[in-house]
Structure formats: C-alpha cells, structure tokens
Enzyme design. Structure first.
Site: not given
Ligand code: UGA
Length: 414
Positions: A112, A136, A138, A241, A255, A271
């Site tokens: 991507g 999808f 990229g 999102y 984790y 960006t």
C-alpha cells in the site's frame, strides 16, 4: 600376541602413557597462560562491544492492516497508552563479527501507500522483507522494483486469517478503502492485530502497530497529546475504524504486559505523498486528482475543519526511529502544520493549478473539527520531527499523480 614380539608402534600409547602428560603439555611453554589470555579477551568483547548480534536474525513485524479508513496512514497499525516499562526478550549474544546481523521484517499492507515506502526504507537498510498484502487497496506496482531482489518476498494474504512465518519484526498496519467505515475494517484491525500479535509472540518478534490520530475522535483537546483519551462516538459511522484502532492499541498493550511481546505504537496523522490511491476519498488525494483532471475540488461542509498534513518520507523516518528505539509509545507521528480544508484547497491551487476551482458538498457525520498533533514526545524520545512542509511535498506527489492519471489510472488502480 606372542610374548617375544615387539608391540606395534602406537603414537597414542607412547605419547600419553602417563596420565600426567596432557597436563604437562598444557603447562609447558606457557600454553596455559595463552589460553587464559584468550578467554579474557573473548569475555571483554562479549561484555563491552555494543554491536553484539543475536544468534538468530532479529525479527520485527510491521502491522499495516489492509483495510481500514480512507487514508493509508491508518493502514499501519501500532498503538497503546503511556507505559513506563519495556520488555526486553533475552537473546543469546555473540560478537557482531561472527554472525552477520540481518533483520527479517514482515510488513502487512506493505504493497500500500505508506507500507511500500516503509518497505523501501527497510530494503535500503539491508533487511530481508516479507510483504503480506490482500491487495484490496495495495498495488503490486508499489513494490515491483523489489521483486527481483532475493531479500524480498511478496505474499497475497488477508491477515484476518492466521499465518505462520519466521521473522524478527512484524509491522502491522492497514490501508484504506474509499472512506467506507465498515465492519470489515474493524475485523482487520481487531482480528488482524490479534493474529499478528500471536505471530510476534510465537516467534519472539518485535511488533510495531500503526494506529491513527482517529483514536482521538473529534477531539476536545487541541493540539492532541498522546495522553489524551479521545472523544469517540462508539455507535457512529466512523466508529468501526476509530474503535477498531482503539481496540488494536488495547490488544497490543495487553500482549506487551501479559505475554512479554516487545511492541511499538505509532499514531499516524493525515499523510500524503506519491503512491496514494488516486481516488481513495481522502482530501489531499481528492484535491490533487480533481485539479489534475480539471474538476472542481470538493469541499465537505464549510471547509473550516482543520487537519495537519505530513509528507510520507517524514512518517517513514519516524516509524524507523520508533522501531529502532527503546520506547513503546504511543507516539504521535504527524506534521503540526495545521490547515483548514479551505486553506488546503488554496495551497493546491497555488502549487498545482492557479485555475483550480472548488465546490461545496454536504459533510459526513462525526467529522473531526480540529486535528493537530503535539509531537513533543517524539521530538524528545525519538529525536524525530518532520522536515517537509506542505508546499514542498505537494509538487512531489503531483508528479506521481500526473504520471498515473496520464496512464489512465482510475479508482484504486491495481
Ligand atoms: O490520517 C488520519 O489520521 C486519518 O485521516 C482520515 O480521516 P480524515 O482526517 O477525515 O481524512 P480525510 O478523509 O482526508 O478528510 C479530511 C477532511 O477533509 C474533508 N474532505 C475530504 C475529502 C474531500 O474531497 N473534501 C473534503 O472536504 C473531510 O470532510 C475532512 O474534514 C482517515 O479517514 C483516517 O483513516 C486516518 O486515520
């Protein structure tokens, strides 16, 4: 053997017929002293040389999950809340000169926009890079220049399904799809993050997740510091999102705390740059494509909402500094230069086409009214700050867009 026969020659029995002889051999001619001096020199190198390498190549995972919100920055995911301690995994150490150090890095979403620029930086550093992408959003073209390199591998895979790989670094991020805020992006952010965290745990890789400024929602604090918990509508059209990324940050920190996975978290602000999808619905790519196609720039709402736009190479520098450093984050990675959408349209007009026009359209719900990163933490701890300002970055992006539009590129050209 008859008694009167001479025994056959035996160097071993001759030389070591006495149990004292091996010791004599060691102590004769100061051999023992030489052995001791050798051991001491070896120990000093192990203790003091900073460039000691791990016995196995170091692995990192960059998780840039493949579909999230409309811009690529959101594609890479890594995030968490302030955390003072870092888990260092014990590794066997050997001197750098004995085994050459090479990182094997997995970048999810590596074909991507942001992912492919990160891949360029990792390849330039000499890493072995494995790109996982479901394509999808990229595009193979973004990494085509690495396909013949033996250090590079490209795998078509959706991180919603588990995958087992051997590597040192996992970078997880996600790309975008046209501003659609649907549950598949949520799945990528939650299940994809879990899968890649599980992988990082199994193979003891470092895990970098690219989260987003969207975790701050429509912020009540301005500019936004990493310590701000955000203002997100949990049932709104953007929440799949925003909440997906917030969950991804939560899982990453969990984790780290409970499984000892070494993690890094970036919160990426808007960006732009070459290789963005031409029609991904984001404001910079929309304005540049529209202007080059001689269409009016579409301004949603009154255009007074603000964003802060960062050029992609600055972001990659920040991600590399984060991955190589010892701080977990989260770190805001963005350019603090703040513009209203109307001001952005004006800059596009001045830098790309003075004849560009605008048209107003109805805005989407829950659109954040202000966004600007406070990057003091990244400045201090990562020694990072963006260098390229909007007026300098836009022409660089424009060249790439022009080439692709001339070649007939349309919506998400793969
Ligand atoms: O980079 C980020 O931090 C975030 O940016 C985007 O969210 P957003 O800030 O809304 O980015 P855009 O879709 O580019 O929109 C920016 C502003 O421009 C406006 N806009 C957008 C497109 C357009 O054609 N015209 C227009 O006025 C939007 O209404 C919004 O106010 C993405 O949706 C997030 O996934 C990402 O994490």
């Amino acid at each position: 053997m008859p008694n009167n026969q001479t025994p056959p020659y035996s160097p071993k029995s001759y030389k070591f017929s006495s149990s004292r002889r091996p010791l004599n051999y060691i102590f004769n001619e100061q051999r023992f002293l030489f052995v001791l001096v050798g051991i001491m020199i070896g120990s000093i190198i192990f203790i003091f040389q900073p460039s000691l390498s791990a016995i196995t190549p170091t692995t990192t995972t960059f998780h840039i999950n493949s579909h999230v919100m409309p811009s690529m920055p959101r594609s890479m995911s890594i995030s968490h809340r302030e955390r003072p301690t870092i888990h260092h995994r014990p590794t066997s150490r050997i001197p750098g000169g004995i085994i050459q150090r090479r990182m094997r890095t997995v970048v999810t979403g590596g074909a991507g926009f942001v992912g492919s620029h990160l891949v360029d930086a990792l390849m330039a550093r000499g890493d072995e890079v494995i790109v996982i992408d479901n394509f999808f959003t990229g595009r193979k073209e973004n990494v085509a220049h690495h396909l013949d390199n033996p250090r590079f591998e490209l795998i078509r895979h959706d991180v919603v399904q588990p995958i087992l790989l051997e590597m040192n670094v996992v970078s997880f991020g996600n790309s975008s799809t046209f501003g659609i805020h649907d549950s598949s992006r949520h799945k990528t952010n939650v299940i994809g993050t879990l899968n890649m965290l599980g992988l990082a745990k199994r193979i003891k890789a470092r895990f970098l997740i690219t989260s987003t400024s969207e975790v701050y929602g429509d912020p009540l604090e301005h500019p936004q510091k990493e310590s701000y918990w955000g203002h997100v509508n949990p049932i709104g059209v953007r929440s799949c999102y925003d909440e997906g990324k917030r969950t991804a940050e939560t899982l990453t920190m969990d984790y780290s705390r409970t499984e000892g996975v070494e993690v890094r978290i970036a919160r990426i602000f808007n960006t732009y740059g070459p290789r963005m999808c031409l029609d991904d619905g984001r404001v910079v790519s929309n304005f540049v494509s529209q202007t080059l196609r001689k269409q009016p720039m579409t301004i949603y709402g009154d255009g007074k909402q603000t964003r802060s736009f960062q050029y992609v190479s600055d972001l990659v520098d920040g991600l590399m500094a984060l991955m190589e450093g010892k701080h977990i984050g989260p770190f805001n990675l963005g350019n603090p230069g703040e513009f209203t959408v109307l001001e952005l349209a004006q800059v596009v007009k001045e830098t790309i086409d003075p004849n560009a026009t605008i048209e107003f359209k109805k805005n989407t719900a829950d659109d954040p009214q202000k966004r600007k990163p406070d990057i003091s933490k990244a400045k201090e701890l990562l020694n990072w700050e963006p260098k390229i300002q909007l007026r300098d970055g836009l022409p660089l992006m424009m060249l790439d867009f022009k080439n692709r539009i001339l070649k007939g590129g349309g919506d998400i050209d793969k």
